[in-house]
Design a protein around this motif. Structure first.
Motif, PDB file in Angstrom:
ATOM      1  N   SER A   1     -21.063 -82.913  22.998  1.00 59.53           N
ATOM      2  CA  SER A   1     -20.928 -84.354  22.848  1.00 59.53           C
ATOM      3  C   SER A   1     -20.931 -85.033  24.203  1.00 59.53           C
ATOM      4  O   SER A   1     -20.725 -84.404  25.240  1.00 59.53           O
ATOM      5  N   ALA A   2     -21.131 -86.327  24.200  1.00 58.43           N
ATOM      6  CA  ALA A   2     -21.119 -87.090  25.450  1.00 58.43           C
ATOM      7  C   ALA A   2     -19.717 -87.185  26.019  1.00 58.43           C
ATOM      8  O   ALA A   2     -19.537 -87.312  27.238  1.00 58.43           O
ATOM      9  N   ASP A   3     -18.710 -87.116  25.126  1.00 58.54           N
ATOM     10  CA  ASP A   3     -17.325 -87.298  25.564  1.00 58.54           C
ATOM     11  C   ASP A   3     -16.417 -86.398  24.725  1.00 58.54           C
ATOM     12  O   ASP A   3     -16.611 -86.250  23.510  1.00 58.54           O
TER      13      ASP A   3
ATOM     14  N   THR B   1     -18.684 -80.549  27.893  1.00 56.32           N
ATOM     15  CA  THR B   1     -17.797 -80.827  26.760  1.00 56.32           C
ATOM     16  C   THR B   1     -17.727 -79.652  25.791  1.00 56.32           C
ATOM     17  O   THR B   1     -16.671 -79.387  25.203  1.00 56.32           O
ATOM     18  N   ALA B   2     -18.839 -78.945  25.621  1.00 53.67           N
ATOM     19  CA  ALA B   2     -18.831 -77.776  24.734  1.00 53.67           C
ATOM     20  C   ALA B   2     -17.928 -76.680  25.296  1.00 53.67           C
ATOM     21  O   ALA B   2     -17.139 -76.071  24.570  1.00 53.67           O
TER      22      ALA B   2
ATOM     23  N   THR C   1     -27.111 -72.004  23.868  1.00 49.01           N
ATOM     24  CA  THR C   1     -27.784 -73.192  24.384  1.00 49.01           C
ATOM     25  C   THR C   1     -26.839 -74.039  25.225  1.00 49.01           C
ATOM     26  O   THR C   1     -27.226 -74.557  26.281  1.00 49.01           O
ATOM     27  N   ASP C   2     -25.591 -74.177  24.771  1.00 52.09           N
ATOM     28  CA  ASP C   2     -24.594 -74.906  25.561  1.00 52.09           C
ATOM     29  C   ASP C   2     -24.438 -74.279  26.945  1.00 52.09           C
ATOM     30  O   ASP C   2     -24.380 -74.979  27.965  1.00 52.09           O
TER      31      ASP C   2
ATOM     32  N   THR D   1     -24.687 -83.416  19.479  1.00 55.03           N
ATOM     33  CA  THR D   1     -25.640 -82.401  19.030  1.00 55.03           C
ATOM     34  C   THR D   1     -24.871 -81.128  18.742  1.00 55.03           C
ATOM     35  O   THR D   1     -23.755 -80.933  19.243  1.00 55.03           O
ATOM     36  N   THR D   2     -25.436 -80.252  17.920  1.00 53.28           N
ATOM     37  CA  THR D   2     -24.723 -79.029  17.557  1.00 53.28           C
ATOM     38  C   THR D   2     -25.590 -77.807  17.812  1.00 53.28           C
ATOM     39  O   THR D   2     -26.103 -77.167  16.872  1.00 53.28           O
TER      40      THR D   2
END
Length: 469
Positions: free
Chosen positions: A243-245, A276-277, A268-269, A262-263
């Motif tokens: 997420s952005a935040d 944030t992830a 990938t994260d 996004t999920t």
């Protein structure tokens, strides 16, 4: 690893000097060297041998040449010792003519007219590189200059060379890779041995920054954090929102360039360096497990080199917020050297302490056979976990933020990160690349707000470091 320079040596042939006391008094006034030590050196030397009394670089000699030439009985010789270091200059160190202050501080075996290491390995291994002077107290016949009796003798010690692990070709490649408008540092190590192959910097110091700098790690620290998460049972294919935040335990984290949520998978994260992830997974790992992972990779360890180093530090993982900050690299400080060793550990499956000098073993010859600190031992990592971590780091280059590090030849593995470091209210944006190709592991740090900046440098290094045929 030295280039020659020109030194001017002022000295005397004792047999030719009519008034050594007056000569030494005049020389002392010009140079600042202690008159009694100069005189002692003349009186204790064989009358027919040239006795060096003071050594000057080209600039200093030009400044006082007329005053020196006015001293009756003083003669001059030109020496071309290898004192100007080749790259890495700040690792090798500079040799300089001894000053009156240094002579007073050192006492012996160095004397006026000698040279000494000012910094780097030249300073660390001063005693081996210079050896020690054989000293004898004798009685001489003033008329003939012949020795009448020897009262006491102390054996000297021959000087010896210092063998380093630096690869001159890779050092040149590293120097070319970091060249440019922005400050940068690159440390390359042989993954299978821990030996340093290159330490290259541009507008940064090779020892103080590349080896001993204390820089915010950002998501480059995700290599360490991911090992702990994998040990705790996280599946790389698990969906983890980016997420952005995000707020964890009261601490806020932001990921630039993300609109909404996004999920993707954790892989990938990791590859994209989603702050944030990573922070959101704080509750999936204990503080004890996170500390154990850092320890396995040498972070905060007591490993050392003959020069100053920083093995890294990590905030205490007390609570979700603290753990989340460490996971996102905001609660960790590292040096490029420390992170190059992390990359080497993932590549080889074993964390190894760094090696810069192969001979002699210790910089202090006075230690002799005395017991010294036990060397830091390698740490074998969990093969199954390391295999997963390698897959994550390969994705960092094939489909992630480190794609600019790609190069021909063996596959390139790595992660890229961008982090803002605040020191004394000054904010500096840093770009990281941590990874490897073949048996060469590197960490690159660049002062840039572009996440890819360090990866570009790494890619340039890998391309030009290809084995020559």
């Amino acid at each position: 690893m030295q280039d020659e320079t020109v030194l001017h040596v002022a000295g005397v042939y004792p047999a030719k000097v009519k008034d050594p006391g007056r000569l030494c008094d005049q020389l002392s006034k010009v140079t600042g060297f202690a008159q009694d030590r100069l005189l002692s050196r003349i009186l204790s030397s064989p009358p027919q041998d040239f006795v060096p009394l003071a050594t000057f670089g080209r600039t200093k000699f030009a400044q006082i040449r007329s005053k020196l030439e006015a001293i009756q009985g003083l003669e001059f010789q030109v020496d071309n010792p290898p004192v100007a270091p080749k790259s890495p200059t700040q690792i090798v160190g500079v040799v300089t003519a001894i000053t009156p202050e240094a002579e007073q501080k050192l006492g012996g075996p160095q004397r006026a007219g000698d040279t000494l290491g000012r910094d780097g390995l030249q300073k660390a291994y001063q005693d081996q590189l210079t050896g020690s002077t054989e000293t004898r107290v004798v009685i001489l016949d003033n008329a003939t200059g012949r020795q009448v009796k020897e009262l006491k003798a102390w054996p000297g010690r021959e000087n010896s060379s210092v063998q380093t692990t630096i690869d001159s070709r890779l050092q040149s490649v590293g120097d070319a890779a970091v060249a440019g408008p922005r400050p940068a540092a690159l440390v390359a190590v042989q993954a299978s041995t821990g030996q340093l192959l290159a330490v290259s910097t541009n507008q940064l110091h090779q020892e103080n920054d590349a080896l001993a700098g204390k820089f915010a790690a950002g998501t480059a620290f995700s290599v360490v954090a991911a090992e702990g998460l994998l040990q705790s049972g996280l599946d790389p294919k698990q969906k983890v929102p980016c997420s952005a935040d995000r707020t964890v335990g009261g601490a806020r984290f932001q990921q630039p360039g993300v609109n909404g949520v996004t999920t993707p998978t954790f892989q990938t994260d990791f590859a994209q360096g989603c702050v944030t992830a990573l922070a959101s997974l704080a509750r999936r790992i204990s503080g004890q497990r996170l500390s154990a992972s850092a320890t396995q990779f040498g972070i905060g360890g007591d490993w050392k080199l003959p020069l100053r180093t920083f093995s890294g530090s990590m905030d205490a993982p007390d609570g979700d917020a603290a753990i989340a900050k460490i996971m996102a690299g905001q609660g960790a400080r590292v040096s490029p050297l420390a992170m190059a060793l992390v990359a080497a550990a993932v590549k080889s499956g074993t964390w190894r302490p760094p090696v810069l000098v192969t001979s002699p073993v210790a910089p202090d010859p006075a230690a002799g056979d005395a017991v010294t600190q036990a060397p830091t031992q390698p740490v074998t990592l969990d093969p199954a976990i390391i295999a997963k971590l390698r897959t994550l780091m390969r994705a960092g280059v094939t489909s992630g933020a480190a794609s600019a590090a790609s190069a021909p030849g063996d596959p390139v593995y790595g992660v890229a990160a961008e982090v803002t470091q605040t020191e004394k209210k000054e904010r500096t944006r840093l770009s990281w690349f941590v990874g490897w190709q073949g048996d060469i592991a590197v960490a690159v740090l660049a002062e840039s707000g572009d996440t890819a900046a360090a990866s570009v440098i790494a890619g340039s290094f890998f391309r030009d470091a290809q084995p020559q045929t």
